[in-house]
Design a protein around this motif. Structure first.
Motif, PDB file in Angstrom:
ATOM      1  N   LEU A   1      42.221  42.666  24.929  1.00 32.03           N
ATOM      2  CA  LEU A   1      43.043  43.649  25.633  1.00 32.03           C
ATOM      3  C   LEU A   1      42.383  44.023  26.964  1.00 32.03           C
ATOM      4  O   LEU A   1      43.047  44.107  28.000  1.00 32.03           O
ATOM      5  N   ALA A   2      41.062  44.226  26.945  1.00 35.88           N
ATOM      6  CA  ALA A   2      40.356  44.589  28.184  1.00 35.88           C
ATOM      7  C   ALA A   2      40.576  43.506  29.253  1.00 35.88           C
ATOM      8  O   ALA A   2      40.900  43.814  30.410  1.00 35.88           O
ATOM      9  N   ALA A   3      40.443  42.241  28.845  1.00 36.96           N
ATOM     10  CA  ALA A   3      40.653  41.140  29.805  1.00 36.96           C
ATOM     11  C   ALA A   3      42.100  41.138  30.293  1.00 36.96           C
ATOM     12  O   ALA A   3      42.367  40.898  31.474  1.00 36.96           O
ATOM     13  N   GLY A   4      43.030  41.425  29.389  1.00 35.72           N
ATOM     14  CA  GLY A   4      44.450  41.463  29.760  1.00 35.72           C
ATOM     15  C   GLY A   4      44.745  42.584  30.743  1.00 35.72           C
ATOM     16  O   GLY A   4      45.502  42.403  31.704  1.00 35.72           O
ATOM     17  N   LEU A   5      44.114  43.740  30.533  1.00 29.42           N
ATOM     18  CA  LEU A   5      44.338  44.876  31.444  1.00 29.42           C
ATOM     19  C   LEU A   5      43.855  44.520  32.849  1.00 29.42           C
ATOM     20  O   LEU A   5      44.527  44.817  33.844  1.00 29.42           O
ATOM     21  N   ILE A   6      42.701  43.883  32.908  1.00 24.89           N
ATOM     22  CA  ILE A   6      42.148  43.519  34.225  1.00 24.89           C
ATOM     23  C   ILE A   6      43.100  42.538  34.919  1.00 24.89           C
ATOM     24  O   ILE A   6      43.404  42.686  36.104  1.00 24.89           O
ATOM     25  N   ALA A   7      43.596  41.564  34.155  1.00 27.92           N
ATOM     26  CA  ALA A   7      44.523  40.589  34.758  1.00 27.92           C
ATOM     27  C   ALA A   7      45.807  41.293  35.211  1.00 27.92           C
ATOM     28  O   ALA A   7      46.291  41.071  36.334  1.00 27.92           O
ATOM     29  N   LEU A   8      46.347  42.159  34.367  1.00 27.63           N
ATOM     30  CA  LEU A   8      47.603  42.838  34.726  1.00 27.63           C
ATOM     31  C   LEU A   8      47.430  43.764  35.927  1.00 27.63           C
ATOM     32  O   LEU A   8      48.358  43.973  36.702  1.00 27.63           O
ATOM     33  N   SER A   9      46.229  44.304  36.078  1.00 30.28           N
ATOM     34  CA  SER A   9      45.998  45.241  37.190  1.00 30.28           C
ATOM     35  C   SER A   9      46.029  44.523  38.541  1.00 30.28           C
ATOM     36  O   SER A   9      46.174  45.153  39.580  1.00 30.28           O
ATOM     37  N   GLY A  10      45.838  43.216  38.524  1.00 28.42           N
ATOM     38  CA  GLY A  10      45.810  42.457  39.781  1.00 28.42           C
ATOM     39  C   GLY A  10      44.494  42.637  40.529  1.00 28.42           C
ATOM     40  O   GLY A  10      44.404  42.298  41.708  1.00 28.42           O
ATOM     41  N   TRP A  11      43.480  43.154  39.854  1.00 32.07           N
ATOM     42  CA  TRP A  11      42.161  43.334  40.509  1.00 32.07           C
ATOM     43  C   TRP A  11      41.722  41.998  41.132  1.00 32.07           C
ATOM     44  O   TRP A  11      41.802  40.956  40.487  1.00 32.07           O
ATOM     45  N   ASN A  12      41.267  42.081  42.394  1.00 32.58           N
ATOM     46  CA  ASN A  12      41.024  40.843  43.151  1.00 32.58           C
ATOM     47  C   ASN A  12      39.578  40.327  43.041  1.00 32.58           C
ATOM     48  O   ASN A  12      39.181  39.456  43.805  1.00 32.58           O
ATOM     49  N   LYS A  13      38.803  40.873  42.116  1.00 34.63           N
ATOM     50  CA  LYS A  13      37.406  40.465  41.878  1.00 34.63           C
ATOM     51  C   LYS A  13      36.478  40.836  43.033  1.00 34.63           C
ATOM     52  O   LYS A  13      35.332  40.418  43.071  1.00 34.63           O
ATOM     53  N   LYS A  14      37.009  41.589  44.011  1.00 35.38           N
ATOM     54  CA  LYS A  14      36.185  41.946  45.174  1.00 35.38           C
ATOM     55  C   LYS A  14      36.053  43.468  45.305  1.00 35.38           C
ATOM     56  O   LYS A  14      34.995  43.983  45.597  1.00 35.38           O
ATOM     57  N   MET A  15      37.160  44.176  45.127  1.00 28.23           N
ATOM     58  CA  MET A  15      37.107  45.614  45.408  1.00 28.23           C
ATOM     59  C   MET A  15      36.321  46.345  44.301  1.00 28.23           C
ATOM     60  O   MET A  15      36.245  45.862  43.166  1.00 28.23           O
ATOM     61  N   PRO A  16      35.718  47.500  44.638  1.00 35.49           N
ATOM     62  CA  PRO A  16      34.976  48.239  43.618  1.00 35.49           C
ATOM     63  C   PRO A  16      35.874  48.566  42.429  1.00 35.49           C
ATOM     64  O   PRO A  16      37.030  48.938  42.605  1.00 35.49           O
ATOM     65  N   LEU A  17      35.320  48.392  41.230  1.00 32.47           N
ATOM     66  CA  LEU A  17      36.069  48.683  40.009  1.00 32.47           C
ATOM     67  C   LEU A  17      35.241  49.666  39.183  1.00 32.47           C
ATOM     68  O   LEU A  17      34.053  49.430  38.945  1.00 32.47           O
ATOM     69  N   VAL A  18      35.881  50.760  38.769  1.00 35.92           N
ATOM     70  CA  VAL A  18      35.163  51.810  38.043  1.00 35.92           C
ATOM     71  C   VAL A  18      35.913  52.138  36.757  1.00 35.92           C
ATOM     72  O   VAL A  18      37.122  52.354  36.786  1.00 35.92           O
ATOM     73  N   ASP A  19      35.171  52.146  35.640  1.00 35.81           N
ATOM     74  CA  ASP A  19      35.720  52.708  34.405  1.00 35.81           C
ATOM     75  C   ASP A  19      34.980  54.017  34.186  1.00 35.81           C
ATOM     76  O   ASP A  19      33.824  54.021  33.775  1.00 35.81           O
TER      77      ASP A  19
END
Ligand SMILES: C[S@@+](CC[C@H](N)C(=O)[O-])C[C@H]1O[C@@H](n2cnc3c(N)ncnc32)[C@H](O)[C@@H]1O
Length: 377
Positions: free
Chosen positions: A176-194
């Motif tokens: 699910l965590a991997a799916g959420l990241i994919a669905l979010s469209g995160w571009n692997k570059k911008m800062p990501l915070v949980d």
């Protein structure tokens, strides 16, 4: 060519189909909580090793009409089992039955086991053993009078990546965590915070994605490795091709939690995985002000039903206030099963995606906080 059926969580079918497309699968066909595809043996290994949103990879062996237990036994007997696995391997049968013709799936599993055991005994005067952590997993799916007998090539479900030692109070599953990241469209570059990271699953999956670390990099056991047709050289080649190469410009990844125990846990999970570079911080989200002008928050706040939360509604409205006041220029994705409370964030969601976290129906909601939105209020 083999047929594969790759199972996933409800709501992640399209995401999984895209992963499979990138591996070069053909005849991709999206079903409920699964994706079908055709390909060679190499694809079978790759689906297991690389697909972040796959729960298990099945390959069908036989399909037939069965109206009673004896016919199921006969259908099982049409498969030459000693061509598939060796007598010294252990096996396990999992029956999923949606049919009025059969009452007891435990009894069906017994019948299927008997068919396999009888066949081995007749030929070798010996039988393979059944084990709950079996090498070989056989999946029997019955709908109405239609039965499909498949091999589960994965074995233990693929959310068991092998890096997580311990979980938090309400952990999110790795798939699910991997799916959420994919669905979010995160571009692997911008800062990501949980900012409420618990055991750190979302951050660990994001780190793996941005470093091109295969989903099952740490896992050493799959059911397909116990089959007679296992090809160790091909398997080595799949792993070699997917070996992560150094990446420049890694993104800023920050996992925070109010509870020191979870931060320590997340740190030891990262250590176990050998993943460096995630910033782990103990702290209250409501005191957290970001360092950068933009980025993405992705989190699952406590769920009312699983964690004690005195007043879910006011908690979510405080999240909304904090986002508006301190995260101008950022975007936030929140997954929650508390559908009423999510509405109290008080920002207009630009997307709402229905998903399930285990049995809990959730929404994965996207908010954009425009720069200066506080001033404009
Ligand atoms: C549902 S859990 C997150 C689980 C996590 N995604 C995982 O996979 O383990 C919610 C987390 O929010 C944390 N939390 C609750 N209130 C918080 C606050 N005000 N600031 C930061 N973290 C908070 C809890 O300690 C808990 O670990």
């Amino acid at each position: 060519m083999h047929k594969y059926l790759i199972k996933t969580l409800q709501g992640l079918e399209d995401t999984l189909a895209e992963e499979i497309r990138q591996l070069g699968g053909v005849d991709i066909n999206i079903e409920n909580r699964a994706v079908g595809v055709r390909g060679d043996k190499r694809l079978g290994y790759e689906l297991n090793y690389l697909c972040r949103t796959a729960l298990s990879v099945l390959t069908p062996l036989r399909e037939g009409i069965v109206q009673n237990e004896d016919q199921l036994y006969e259908l099982m007997q049409t498969i030459t089992w000693h061509h598939i696995f060796d007598i010294d391997k252990t096996f396990l049968i999992n029956v999923v039955c949606y049919s009025d013709l059969f009452r007891n799936s435990h009894f069906l599993a017994q019948k299927c086991k008997d068919a396999i055991v009888d066949q081995f005994r007749q030929r070798f005067s010996r039988r393979p053993s059944v084990d709950k952590d079996a090498d070989i997993r056989i999946n029997v799916y019955i709908k109405g009078d239609n039965a499909i007998i498949s091999l589960d090539l994965s074995g233990a479900p693929l959310f068991k990546r092998g890096y997580r030692l311990e979980t938090g109070p309400a952990p999110i599953n790795e798939v699910l965590a991997a799916g959420l990241i994919a669905l979010s469209g995160w571009n692997k570059k911008m800062p990501l915070v949980d900012p409420m990271c618990g055991a750190g699953t979302i951050m660990l999956e994001a780190a793996m994605l941005s470093r091109n670390i295969p989903a099952q990099y740490w896992r050493n056991d799959f059911s397909f490795m116990h089959l007679i047709d296992f090809d160790p050289a091909l398997w080595r080649a799949v792993k070699e091709t997917a070996r992560p190469k150094p990446v420049n410009d890694l993104p800023v990844l920050i996992g925070r939690d109010i509870n020191r125990h979870f931060i320590n846990l997340a740190k030891s999970n990262a250590q176990q995985a050998g993943i460096e570079g995630i910033l782990w911080e103990k702290g209250d989200f409501f005191n957290y002000v970001p360092q950068s002008r933009n980025g993405m928050l992705l989190f699952n706040p406590p769920y009312d039903s699983r964690l004690p939360l005195k007043d879910a509604v006011s908690f979510y409205s405080r999240i909304g206030d904090h986002l508006k006041q301190n995260f101008g220029g950022w975007e936030a994705w929140i997954i929650s099963s508390h559908l009423q409370a999510v509405k109290r964030v008080g920002l207009k969601p630009s997307r709402k995606i229905p998903l399930f976290n285990g049995p809990l129906e959730c929404r994965f909601v996207h908010f954009e906080m425009y720069e200066g939105s506080k001033k404009n209020e």
